[in-house]
Design a protein around this motif. Structure first.
Motif, PDB file in Angstrom:
ATOM      1  N   GLY A  66      45.554  50.117 -29.546  1.00  0.00           N
ATOM      2  CA  GLY A  66      46.619  50.527 -28.628  1.00  0.00           C
ATOM      3  C   GLY A  66      47.795  51.140 -29.358  1.00  0.00           C
ATOM      4  O   GLY A  66      48.938  50.932 -28.980  1.00  0.00           O
ATOM      5  N   LEU A  67      47.518  51.876 -30.399  1.00  0.00           N
ATOM      6  CA  LEU A  67      48.518  52.456 -31.300  1.00  0.00           C
ATOM      7  C   LEU A  67      49.293  51.341 -32.016  1.00  0.00           C
ATOM      8  O   LEU A  67      50.502  51.289 -32.059  1.00  0.00           O
ATOM      9  N   TRP A  68      48.556  50.390 -32.543  1.00  0.00           N
ATOM     10  CA  TRP A  68      49.015  49.341 -33.447  1.00  0.00           C
ATOM     11  C   TRP A  68      49.710  48.159 -32.810  1.00  0.00           C
ATOM     12  O   TRP A  68      50.147  47.269 -33.519  1.00  0.00           O
ATOM     13  N   TYR A  69      49.810  48.066 -31.518  1.00  0.00           N
ATOM     14  CA  TYR A  69      50.503  46.896 -30.966  1.00  0.00           C
ATOM     15  C   TYR A  69      49.563  45.901 -30.298  1.00  0.00           C
ATOM     16  O   TYR A  69      49.996  44.830 -29.888  1.00  0.00           O
ATOM     17  N   ALA A  70      48.293  46.205 -30.160  1.00  0.00           N
ATOM     18  CA  ALA A  70      47.349  45.289 -29.527  1.00  0.00           C
ATOM     19  C   ALA A  70      46.321  44.803 -30.545  1.00  0.00           C
ATOM     20  O   ALA A  70      45.137  44.762 -30.281  1.00  0.00           O
ATOM     21  N   ASN A  71      46.793  44.393 -31.704  1.00  0.00           N
ATOM     22  CA  ASN A  71      45.878  44.049 -32.788  1.00  0.00           C
ATOM     23  C   ASN A  71      45.115  42.745 -32.564  1.00  0.00           C
ATOM     24  O   ASN A  71      44.204  42.446 -33.312  1.00  0.00           O
ATOM     25  N   VAL A  72      45.442  41.981 -31.548  1.00  0.00           N
ATOM     26  CA  VAL A  72      44.689  40.760 -31.248  1.00  0.00           C
ATOM     27  C   VAL A  72      43.617  41.013 -30.205  1.00  0.00           C
ATOM     28  O   VAL A  72      42.891  40.104 -29.823  1.00  0.00           O
ATOM     29  N   GLY A  73      43.515  42.235 -29.725  1.00  0.00           N
ATOM     30  CA  GLY A  73      42.526  42.569 -28.713  1.00  0.00           C
ATOM     31  C   GLY A  73      43.068  42.380 -27.309  1.00  0.00           C
ATOM     32  O   GLY A  73      44.215  41.990 -27.111  1.00  0.00           O
ATOM     33  N   TYR A  74      42.227  42.661 -26.348  1.00  0.00           N
ATOM     34  CA  TYR A  74      42.619  42.601 -24.938  1.00  0.00           C
ATOM     35  C   TYR A  74      41.931  41.440 -24.238  1.00  0.00           C
ATOM     36  O   TYR A  74      40.842  41.026 -24.615  1.00  0.00           O
ATOM     37  N   GLY A  75      42.581  40.919 -23.205  1.00  0.00           N
ATOM     38  CA  GLY A  75      41.974  39.888 -22.382  1.00  0.00           C
ATOM     39  C   GLY A  75      41.956  38.513 -23.011  1.00  0.00           C
ATOM     40  O   GLY A  75      41.143  37.675 -22.637  1.00  0.00           O
ATOM     41  N   ARG A  76      42.842  38.260 -23.943  1.00  0.00           N
ATOM     42  CA  ARG A  76      42.894  36.948 -24.602  1.00  0.00           C
ATOM     43  C   ARG A  76      43.603  35.958 -23.679  1.00  0.00           C
ATOM     44  O   ARG A  76      44.822  35.954 -23.560  1.00  0.00           O
ATOM     45  N   GLU A  77      42.811  35.117 -23.008  1.00  0.00           N
ATOM     46  CA  GLU A  77      43.349  34.198 -22.007  1.00  0.00           C
ATOM     47  C   GLU A  77      44.405  33.248 -22.557  1.00  0.00           C
ATOM     48  O   GLU A  77      45.366  32.924 -21.872  1.00  0.00           O
ATOM     49  N   GLU A  78      44.245  32.803 -23.811  1.00  0.00           N
ATOM     50  CA  GLU A  78      45.229  31.873 -24.366  1.00  0.00           C
ATOM     51  C   GLU A  78      46.595  32.549 -24.516  1.00  0.00           C
ATOM     52  O   GLU A  78      47.637  31.910 -24.349  1.00  0.00           O
ATOM     53  N   ILE A  79      46.594  33.841 -24.802  1.00  0.00           N
ATOM     54  CA  ILE A  79      47.858  34.579 -24.907  1.00  0.00           C
ATOM     55  C   ILE A  79      48.435  34.828 -23.511  1.00  0.00           C
ATOM     56  O   ILE A  79      49.633  34.685 -23.292  1.00  0.00           O
ATOM     57  N   VAL A  80      47.567  35.166 -22.563  1.00  0.00           N
ATOM     58  CA  VAL A  80      48.006  35.364 -21.175  1.00  0.00           C
ATOM     59  C   VAL A  80      48.672  34.096 -20.650  1.00  0.00           C
ATOM     60  O   VAL A  80      49.754  34.136 -20.057  1.00  0.00           O
ATOM     61  N   GLU A  81      48.032  32.953 -20.869  1.00  0.00           N
ATOM     62  CA  GLU A  81      48.570  31.686 -20.370  1.00  0.00           C
ATOM     63  C   GLU A  81      49.892  31.319 -21.040  1.00  0.00           C
ATOM     64  O   GLU A  81      50.823  30.854 -20.376  1.00  0.00           O
ATOM     65  N   ALA A  82      49.977  31.526 -22.357  1.00  0.00           N
ATOM     66  CA  ALA A  82      51.224  31.217 -23.063  1.00  0.00           C
ATOM     67  C   ALA A  82      52.358  32.121 -22.581  1.00  0.00           C
ATOM     68  O   ALA A  82      53.480  31.659 -22.351  1.00  0.00           O
ATOM     69  N   VAL A 106      65.695  35.956 -39.950  1.00  0.00           N
ATOM     70  CA  VAL A 106      64.865  36.920 -39.231  1.00  0.00           C
ATOM     71  C   VAL A 106      65.719  37.635 -38.191  1.00  0.00           C
ATOM     72  O   VAL A 106      66.451  37.003 -37.437  1.00  0.00           O
ATOM     73  N   PHE A 107      65.629  38.966 -38.191  1.00  0.00           N
ATOM     74  CA  PHE A 107      66.322  39.787 -37.197  1.00  0.00           C
ATOM     75  C   PHE A 107      65.251  40.498 -36.381  1.00  0.00           C
ATOM     76  O   PHE A 107      64.518  41.325 -36.906  1.00  0.00           O
ATOM     77  N   PHE A 108      65.124  40.158 -35.101  1.00  0.00           N
ATOM     78  CA  PHE A 108      64.085  40.737 -34.257  1.00  0.00           C
ATOM     79  C   PHE A 108      64.515  42.085 -33.697  1.00  0.00           C
ATOM     80  O   PHE A 108      65.665  42.255 -33.297  1.00  0.00           O
ATOM     81  N   THR A 109      63.581  43.023 -33.671  1.00  0.00           N
ATOM     82  CA  THR A 109      63.813  44.325 -33.064  1.00  0.00           C
ATOM     83  C   THR A 109      62.644  44.649 -32.143  1.00  0.00           C
ATOM     84  O   THR A 109      61.651  43.923 -32.120  1.00  0.00           O
ATOM     85  N   SER A 110      62.754  45.737 -31.418  1.00  0.00           N
ATOM     86  CA  SER A 110      61.697  46.076 -30.468  1.00  0.00           C
ATOM     87  C   SER A 110      60.823  47.238 -30.923  1.00  0.00           C
ATOM     88  O   SER A 110      59.879  47.597 -30.230  1.00  0.00           O
ATOM     89  N   GLY A 111      61.117  47.823 -32.076  1.00  0.00           N
ATOM     90  CA  GLY A 111      60.300  48.939 -32.529  1.00  0.00           C
ATOM     91  C   GLY A 111      60.710  49.433 -33.891  1.00  0.00           C
ATOM     92  O   GLY A 111      61.718  49.005 -34.462  1.00  0.00           O
ATOM     93  N   GLY A 112      59.911  50.361 -34.418  1.00  0.00           N
ATOM     94  CA  GLY A 112      60.135  50.873 -35.761  1.00  0.00           C
ATOM     95  C   GLY A 112      61.455  51.592 -35.928  1.00  0.00           C
ATOM     96  O   GLY A 112      62.154  51.387 -36.913  1.00  0.00           O
ATOM     97  N   GLY A 113      61.817  52.455 -34.969  1.00  0.00           N
ATOM     98  CA  GLY A 113      63.077  53.183 -35.064  1.00  0.00           C
ATOM     99  C   GLY A 113      64.261  52.240 -35.096  1.00  0.00           C
ATOM    100  O   GLY A 113      65.175  52.384 -35.920  1.00  0.00           O
ATOM    101  N   GLU A 114      64.255  51.267 -34.216  1.00  0.00           N
ATOM    102  CA  GLU A 114      65.340  50.298 -34.173  1.00  0.00           C
ATOM    103  C   GLU A 114      65.381  49.475 -35.462  1.00  0.00           C
ATOM    104  O   GLU A 114      66.463  49.174 -35.993  1.00  0.00           O
ATOM    105  N   SER A 115      64.221  49.128 -35.989  1.00  0.00           N
ATOM    106  CA  SER A 115      64.164  48.361 -37.232  1.00  0.00           C
ATOM    107  C   SER A 115      64.755  49.138 -38.388  1.00  0.00           C
ATOM    108  O   SER A 115      65.547  48.601 -39.168  1.00  0.00           O
ATOM    109  N   VAL A 116      64.377  50.399 -38.520  1.00  0.00           N
ATOM    110  CA  VAL A 116      64.865  51.231 -39.609  1.00  0.00           C
ATOM    111  C   VAL A 116      66.371  51.446 -39.478  1.00  0.00           C
ATOM    112  O   VAL A 116      67.121  51.324 -40.443  1.00  0.00           O
ATOM    113  N   GLU A 117      66.842  51.759 -38.286  1.00  0.00           N
ATOM    114  CA  GLU A 117      68.267  52.022 -38.079  1.00  0.00           C
ATOM    115  C   GLU A 117      69.113  50.785 -38.293  1.00  0.00           C
ATOM    116  O   GLU A 117      70.249  50.870 -38.731  1.00  0.00           O
ATOM    117  N   THR A 118      68.579  49.614 -37.972  1.00  0.00           N
ATOM    118  CA  THR A 118      69.322  48.383 -38.157  1.00  0.00           C
ATOM    119  C   THR A 118      69.438  48.059 -39.630  1.00  0.00           C
ATOM    120  O   THR A 118      70.452  47.656 -40.116  1.00  0.00           O
TER     121      THR A 118
END
Length: 112
Positions: free
Chosen positions: A44-60, A100-112
């Protein structure tokens, strides 16, 4: 012509050949609206690296969204999942006082 402007796309080509409309996914595969299956080799362009339909992630995610789906963490505001994840990530750092400083994407990470 689609009303959606595709990032980094040649919109003349998109207009001429049409869009690839994805319908659903499971594991490492995605399907288009015509039922054709594709291997999602880019995750999914690098953001779905755990795969799709993972019920344990959906539930969490659903459990957390029922409790507190989102809130701004500006200033001194936080939430337990945020502080616990920051503690876990910082424990992997090679220094004792890592933060740890959380960001939402690469551009924001680099600029921060």
């Amino acid at each position: 012509m689609t009303r959606f402007w595709h990032p980094v796309a040649d919109m003349h080509a998109v207009s001429a050949s049409g869009e690839l409309i994805l319908d659903h996914a499971e594991g490492c595969h995605i399907w288009d609206e015509q039922g054709r299956r594709y291997l999602d080799a880019t995750a999914g362009l690098w953001y779905a690296n755990v795969g799709y339909g993972r019920e344990e992630i959906v539930e969490a995610a659903a459990a957390q969204m029922r409790r507190l789906h989102a809130y701004s963490h500006y200033g001194d505001v936080s939430s337990r999942p945020t502080t616990e994840l920051a503690e876990r990530i910082s424990s992997f750092a090679p220094m004792q006082d890592a933060a740890v400083f959380f960001t939402s994407g690469g551009g924001e990470s680099v600029e921060t």
